[in-house]
Every structure is written in structure tokens, then in C-alpha cells.
Write an enzyme that holds these catalytic residues in place. Structure first.
Site, PDB file in Angstrom:
ATOM      1  N   GLU A 109      68.250  35.619  36.998  1.00  0.00           N
ATOM      2  CA  GLU A 109      68.440  34.222  37.420  1.00  0.00           C
ATOM      3  C   GLU A 109      69.487  33.508  36.563  1.00  0.00           C
ATOM      4  OE1 GLU A 109      65.894  30.158  38.293  1.00  0.00           O
ATOM      5  OE2 GLU A 109      64.956  32.120  38.517  1.00  0.00           O
ATOM      6  N   ASN A 143      61.568  40.460  33.148  1.00  0.00           N
ATOM      7  CA  ASN A 143      61.935  39.256  32.409  1.00  0.00           C
ATOM      8  C   ASN A 143      61.328  39.241  31.016  1.00  0.00           C
ATOM      9  OD1 ASN A 143      63.522  37.021  34.050  1.00  0.00           O
ATOM     10  ND2 ASN A 143      62.243  38.129  35.494  1.00  0.00           N
TER      11      ASN A 143
END
Length: 312
Positions: A109, A143
Site C-alpha cells: 500500500e 505486512n
């Protein structure tokens, strides 16, 4: 785009009817072209478009709803955007195909946001086959393994793996390549009050500071030491020493309380005996047992006490 040329294929190779911006319609085939001649671009069914890298328009990629990272520093994003403008995006983001020429972000992201800031229209994307059930754990694990997440974000990621994916702490440890103690200690950070969690997010305190503060059970004392640590720039050792001093005080207070309770008990017994014998009585407890001291002041007083003992 240079990066697109390097990759060799855009979406047009996989969506024959996909007309990219600025791309002209393909000219009709000549009538005398061989009927069986194949196109230079091979069509691949959408569900089979996995484990490949494509240049995908950023507008066709929707954010990952399971993104564990909540904060992106604007300065860091701007620096990455400038780098992308100059050198292009070196590491592709990871997405999954969700139908209708749309993709969902799995990881990357920060790179996607920076690419948008840089004004990039298309972004190299690695397509993986991930179902709805697995995308939560996949996104969280990818992540969590990044180095730029703050400790609270990592702890929240572990917690979500446990709650949403029904993992045990041991399974989380195995998935992310950590030992179980590390997972347990990280999860404990979520027990800290919000103001300390915020300080940890903002890098105002370190993990060491946070771990030391966790050991303070009294919320008021915890806040007091935290404020002193911020104001005076306490080191981790200074906080640990403050915690130790609190522990000593609590231990001494507990001992004093027990002594007070014992003293009250022995005083009550002494008073009962004093009333019984009409003289001063002292009780002196020892490690094992104790002694009772009864005072007398004259020979007649001693005879009275002897008679009293014999009558019992």
C-alpha cells in the site's frame, strides 16, 4: 512507460478487449491473412492469471480492507514518490484478481500511495491466487514481516491473526518466524493505556520503555512514571529502576501491614490477659512460637497470681 516495456506485457495481452488509454484500435486483418494464424498476444483466462507481473492502472486497484498498517508518514511517502519518479518502482506490489478487470491489493500500500503521489498511471503488480478466507492471514503476515510497521501495528496484526484466523500464539509464531515469547510480549503491548500506545506509535518511547511500563500494575503510578520518563528523558534502565523501587515499597508496605495486623492481634490477647490477671501482660512473638511475660510487683501479688493459676 519504460517499466512496462521492460516487463513486456500490459493488460492488453490478457484482456483482448481492454483498450488502454491512448492506445489506438488494432487495424483489421487483411483478407488474405491465413485463417489459422494466431495473434501475437495469447489470451489467458482470468482465473489463471496468477504468478505473473502486469502493469496495472492504479485506478483499477482497490485498497486492501485488511491492511494492518494505519499510519503512513507523509514525508516518507513523498520521498518514495520522488524516488519512483526518478527510478521507477523496483519492487512490484502484490494483488489478486477480483473480476471485471479489477484487482485488490494484498501488500504494497505504501508503494501504491507513493506511485499515485508521483502521478504514475500504471504500476507493476505481481498477481497471486488468494481466496477470501486466506487473504486476511496473507495480508497480515506479509505486512507484519515488514520492518517499517510500528510495534503497536505489529501487535494488532498478531491479535487479528488470532481472532480472525483462529490461530494460536504458537501458530502465529510459526507463520511470522518468531518465537512464542516474542508474540506474547508483543500482545502485552495492547494492554497499555492509549496514551502510552500513542507514544510508542510516535516513537516517543521505545519498546524497552513500553515493556518496563507494562510491569506497573497501578494505573496512576504507571502514568506518573511515564510522564517523568517523557519529561526527563528517562532511559529504559531508569524506568526499570523506578519500577523496582515501587516493587520494594509495595513489598515493605505489605510487610508493615502484616506487622500491624499481627500487632493488633497480640495487643488484643494481651489486653484480655491483663484483665484476667489484673496486671501487665506482654506477648513477644518469635519465629517459632513466642513468650508471655506477666509482671508482679509484690510477694502478695505473686501469691495472688499463683492462686489464680491453680484455680484454673
Amino acid at each position: 512507460m519504460a517499466s512496462r516495456k521492460a516487463l513486456g506485457r500490459g493488460l492488453g495481452a490478457f484482456f483482448p478487449d481492454y483498450k488502454e488509454e491512448g492506445e489506438a484500435e488494432a487495424p483489421p486483418k487483411e483478407k488474405d491473412q491465413a485463417e489459422g494464424e494466431q495473434s501475437s498476444s495469447t489470451y489467458i483466462e482470468p482465473e489463471k492469471r496468477v504468478n505473473i507481473v502486469l502493469d496495472i492502472p492504479v485506478g483499477d486497484i482497490r485498497p486492501n480492507p485488511h491492511q494492518p498498517r494505519k499510519e503512513f508518514k507523509e514525508e516518507s511517502l513523498e520521498e518514495l514518490a520522488q524516488s519512483i519518479k526518478k527510478h521507477g518502482l523496483i519492487q512490484p506490489i502484490t494483488v489478486r484478481y477480483i473480476g471485471d478487470k479489477r484487482f485488490e491489493l494484498i501488500s504494497g500500500e505504501r508503494r501504491l500511495r507513493a506511485s499515485k503521489l508521483a502521478g504514475i498511471d500504471e504500476i507493476p503488480s505481481y498477481i497471486r491466487e488468494v481466496n477470501d478466507e486466506d487473504i486476511i492471514s496473507y495480508a497480515l503476515i506479509e505486512n507484519i514481516q515488514r520492518e517499517d510497521l510500528n510495534p503497536i501495528e505489529i501487535a494488532m496484526g498478531y491479535e487479528r491473526l488470532i481472532e480472525e484466523c483462529d490461530y494460536t500464539q504458537a501458530e502465529v509464531a510459526e507463520k511470522v518466524g518468531k518465537n512464542r515469547t516474542t508474540i506474547t510480549n508483543m500482545l502485552r503491548l495492547l494492554n497499555l493505556p492509549p496514551f502510552i500506545q500513542k507514544a510508542l506509535r510516535d516513537d516517543s518511547i521505545s519498546m524497552g520503555h513500553a515493556r518496563a511500563l507494562i510491569n506497573i500494575e497501578d494505573p496512576e503510578v504507571q502514568e506518573e512514571i511515564f510522564e517523568k520518563a517523557i519529561e526527563n528523558g528517562y532511559s529504559v534502565r531508569q524506568i526499570e529502576e523506578a519500577v523496582r523501587q515501587i516493587g520494594k515499597k509495595k513489598k515493605q508496605k505489605s510487610k508493615d501491614k502484616k506487622k500491624d495486623e499481627n500487632r493488633a492481634f497480640y495487643n488484643e490477647i494481651s489486653n484480655r490477659l491483663r484483665r484476667k490477671f489484673s496486671t501487665k501482660v506482654n506477648i513477644k512473638p518469635k519465629k517459632d512460637g513466642g513468650e508471655i511475660r506477666i509482671e508482679y510487683y509484690t510477694d502478695e501479688d505473686l501469691d495472688r497470681l499463683l492462686e489464680l493459676f491453680e484455680s484454673m
